[in-house]
Design an enzyme around this catalytic site. Structure first.
Site, PDB file in Angstrom:
ATOM      1  N   CYS A   1      -0.984 -11.887   3.428  1.00  0.00           N
ATOM      2  CA  CYS A   1      -0.600 -11.450   4.773  1.00  0.00           C
ATOM      3  C   CYS A   1      -1.290 -10.158   5.178  1.00  0.00           C
ATOM      4  O   CYS A   1      -1.379  -9.855   6.378  1.00  0.00           O
ATOM      5  CB  CYS A   1       0.907 -11.241   4.854  1.00  0.00           C
ATOM      6  SG  CYS A   1       1.916 -12.677   4.441  1.00  0.00           S
TER       7      CYS A   1
ATOM      8  N   ARG B   1       0.821  -1.204   0.000  1.00  0.00           N
ATOM      9  CA  ARG B   1       0.000   0.000   0.000  1.00  0.00           C
ATOM     10  C   ARG B   1       0.857   1.258   0.000  1.00  0.00           C
ATOM     11  O   ARG B   1       0.411   2.321  -0.408  1.00  0.00           O
ATOM     12  CB  ARG B   1      -0.917  -0.005   1.226  1.00  0.00           C
ATOM     13  CG  ARG B   1      -1.975   1.074   1.214  1.00  0.00           C
ATOM     14  CD  ARG B   1      -2.991   0.868   2.303  1.00  0.00           C
ATOM     15  NE  ARG B   1      -2.391   0.812   3.634  1.00  0.00           N
ATOM     16  CZ  ARG B   1      -3.082   0.670   4.755  1.00  0.00           C
ATOM     17  NH1 ARG B   1      -4.395   0.528   4.704  1.00  0.00           N
ATOM     18  NH2 ARG B   1      -2.468   0.637   5.915  1.00  0.00           N
TER      19      ARG B   1
ATOM     20  N   TYR C   1     -11.688  -9.020  15.520  1.00  0.00           N
ATOM     21  CA  TYR C   1     -10.584  -9.457  14.657  1.00  0.00           C
ATOM     22  C   TYR C   1     -10.664 -10.957  14.409  1.00  0.00           C
ATOM     23  O   TYR C   1     -10.601 -11.421  13.260  1.00  0.00           O
ATOM     24  CB  TYR C   1      -9.255  -9.081  15.305  1.00  0.00           C
ATOM     25  CG  TYR C   1      -8.036  -9.629  14.603  1.00  0.00           C
ATOM     26  CD1 TYR C   1      -7.639  -9.121  13.370  1.00  0.00           C
ATOM     27  CD2 TYR C   1      -7.270 -10.638  15.175  1.00  0.00           C
ATOM     28  CE1 TYR C   1      -6.505  -9.614  12.717  1.00  0.00           C
ATOM     29  CE2 TYR C   1      -6.139 -11.137  14.537  1.00  0.00           C
ATOM     30  CZ  TYR C   1      -5.769 -10.620  13.316  1.00  0.00           C
ATOM     31  OH  TYR C   1      -4.658 -11.115  12.675  1.00  0.00           O
TER      32      TYR C   1
END
Length: 320
Positions: free
Chosen positions: A70, A36, A142
């Site tokens: 990942c 990113r 999460y």
């Protein structure tokens, strides 16, 4: 470098970057770093832009044989999102599904998903470790998002034939580790007395080198297809043992006060830190025997060596 292309998402992260460097070192596969932001990997391998929240361009997966996913919205101690579950689902479920479907459309053969032991739950009874076959019991947003992503990937595999492999690591440590593990190293290095000298729990950890070794093993091992793997160093430690070993790796002596874990839990509860106390005093063990047997895999790095590596990196950074 002419081996099959392996796309690694989150390649600027702690695990993702280590996977890319391992692939570069092995030279058996050609890594493609999906990131990113800017990365020091530029010039070492092909780098492509990637964001979990954005549509995926066709060129990113061109020629890619395997995806190692990942990238994730990670678990944080102080959540700021108004609806944390929605935020985790947007990145970890919707983003993962979008990537997987595009990968299947592009002819990707295998999709390796770095999930989390939080899919199993938050803690275990001592000497009763989590197993990959246990019914998932995630507690926090999460963990829930990672479980939902796993289920979605398995469905995509059924629909498209793309092979899926899931890896659920516990706490990962090693050179460049941050968060609580880094804080503990700093406390030990500075000689801060810690009330953790009488903790009789058992926790599984995984060294970064051991996790990356398992990930690379799963790239082309036929026995990995459709499996969920738990991973650790193969040696469980109490919090007290870990602190002593970490201090030794740093060349220090741990100053640990023998405060009973029950008192720590009560005190932490009074100040709203029950979760912290559970991580320090509770057990979380994983059973990696099926991982060993199915893949013929063994953790190549000992706990002592991994702690020395983490300590050496810490020393290098702290003295610059």
């Amino acid at each position: 470098m002419k081996g099959p292309q392996v796309l690694v998402t989150g390649a600027t992260g702690f695990v993702g970057e280590a996977v890319v460097f391992r692939l570069l070192l092995d030279k058996k596969f050609t890594p493609v770093a999906a990131v990113r932001a800017s990365t020091r990997l530029s010039g070492l391998c092909r780098v492509v832009p990637f964001d979990l929240d954005l549509p995926i361009g066709k060129s990113m997966l061109e020629g890619v044989a395997v995806v190692i996913h990942c990238a994730a919205r990670v678990h944080v101690m102080n959540e700021t999102a108004a609806d944390s579950l929605a935020a985790f689902r947007k990145a970890n479920v919707e983003g993962t599904v979008r990537l997987a479907r595009r990968a299947a459309e592009s002819g990707v053969k295998r999709f390796i998903f770095i999930s989390s032991i939080k899919v199993n739950g938050e803690s275990t009874v001592r000497d009763m470790p989590f197993k990959a076959t246990d019914t998932p019991a995630p507690v926090d947003p999460y963990g829930v998002s990672k479980r939902e992503a796993e289920a979605a990937l398995m469905q995509i595999s059924l629909e498209t034939g793309m092979e899926v492999v899931v890896i659920r690591p516990p706490l990962v440590y090693g050179p460049g580790v941050k968060a609580n593990f880094l804080s503990m190293m700093r406390w030990l290095d500075r000689g801060v007395p810690l009330p953790l000298g009488a903790i009789n729990n058992q926790r599984s950890l995984v060294a970064l080198g051991n996790l990356t070794d398992l990930v690379v093993t799963c790239i082309d091992n036929p026995a990995a297809v459709g499996q969920v793997f738990l991973v650790s160093d193969g040696e469980d430690l109490s919090t007290t043992q870990l602190l002593h070993r970490m201090a030794f790796a740093l060349g220090k002596v741990a100053r640990l006060l023998p405060v009973p874990s029950g008192l720590l839990r009560v005190t932490a509860s009074m100040v709203g830190k029950s979760g912290v106390a559970e991580r320090l005093c509770g057990s979380l063990q994983v059973d990696i025997q099926p991982t060993r047997e199915l893949l013929g895999w063994r953790p190549p790095i000992s706990t002592e060596k991994a702690l020395r590596q983490a300590a050496a990196h810490y020393r290098d950074k702290e003295t610059r």
